[in-house]
Scaffold this motif. Sequence first.
Motif, PDB file in Angstrom:
ATOM      1  N   TYR A  24      -8.625   2.581   1.375  1.00 22.18           N
ATOM      2  CA  TYR A  24      -7.213   2.345   1.680  1.00 22.18           C
ATOM      3  C   TYR A  24      -7.007   1.842   3.104  1.00 22.18           C
ATOM      4  CZ  TYR A  24      -2.226   2.816   2.296  1.00 22.18           C
ATOM      5  OH  TYR A  24      -0.911   2.539   2.568  1.00 22.18           O
ATOM      6  N   PHE A  28      -5.529  -1.760   4.049  1.00 23.49           N
ATOM      7  CA  PHE A  28      -4.239  -1.774   4.746  1.00 23.49           C
ATOM      8  C   PHE A  28      -4.334  -2.558   6.055  1.00 23.49           C
ATOM      9  CE2 PHE A  28      -1.452   0.030   7.989  1.00 23.49           C
ATOM     10  CZ  PHE A  28      -0.222  -0.232   7.418  1.00 23.49           C
ATOM     11  N   SER A  32      -2.364  -5.949   6.848  1.00 24.26           N
ATOM     12  CA  SER A  32      -1.477  -5.894   8.008  1.00 24.26           C
ATOM     13  C   SER A  32      -1.821  -6.989   9.006  1.00 24.26           C
ATOM     14  CB  SER A  32      -1.576  -4.521   8.665  1.00 24.26           C
ATOM     15  OG  SER A  32      -0.711  -4.435   9.751  1.00 24.26           O
ATOM     16  N   GLU A  42       2.024  -2.057   3.585  1.00 22.13           N
ATOM     17  CA  GLU A  42       2.011  -0.830   2.783  1.00 22.13           C
ATOM     18  C   GLU A  42       2.217  -1.154   1.304  1.00 22.13           C
ATOM     19  OE1 GLU A  42       5.062   1.643   4.455  1.00 22.13           O
ATOM     20  OE2 GLU A  42       3.930   1.988   6.307  1.00 22.13           O
ATOM     21  N   THR A  45      -0.772  -3.215  -0.117  1.00 21.64           N
ATOM     22  CA  THR A  45      -1.972  -2.384  -0.306  1.00 21.64           C
ATOM     23  C   THR A  45      -1.834  -1.587  -1.599  1.00 21.64           C
ATOM     24  OG1 THR A  45      -2.307  -2.238   2.081  1.00 21.64           O
ATOM     25  CG2 THR A  45      -3.430  -0.602   0.725  1.00 21.64           C
TER      26      THR A  45
END
Length: 176
Positions: A24, A28, A32, A42, A45
């Motif tokens: 994760y 992420f 980002s 967010e 992902t």
Amino acid sequence: MGVISYFKKKKDEQNFRTTYEKYYDTIFKRISYLTGDMHAAEDLTQEVFMKLYNSPPDHNNIAAWLNKVSTNISYNYIRDRKIHEGKNEVIYEKEMDNVVSIEEAAINNCEVDLTKKALNILSTRDRMCLLLKFSGYKYSEIAEVIGVDKNSVGTLISRAQTKFKDNYLKLEKRGE
């Protein structure tokens, strides 16, 4: 055992959670970085991991698959955002072209009032000549309406314009 059997056949929530927790942060951060938008990262992902859960790859290299999917989703997001922003800019520019400031509206109102006053000072014939001329009527039509020879309409209009201009400037000077 392939990834398909890993998620689909066993429906092993624990294995998915382990994979989710392991990758994760990496996914992420990647999204980002690519999008420059942490809030969107967010959501994107989560979308990547939903794709993993619903349609896992048919090979065991989950890290490579996650990187590829996250990159594709990020680029799709960037492209869609640019299209959306471009449309908003066009709409904004069109709206700004149509917006008249309060100052412009006040000036326009003053000019309209001044024009009406200057026209009202003219004789009926001169006023009609100017209004018909600037409404697109031909000399022959103006001549018929005001009851004169069509050869004299040009001279009448020229004189009416001069009188109108003089009246307008006098009124403007007096501040009316």
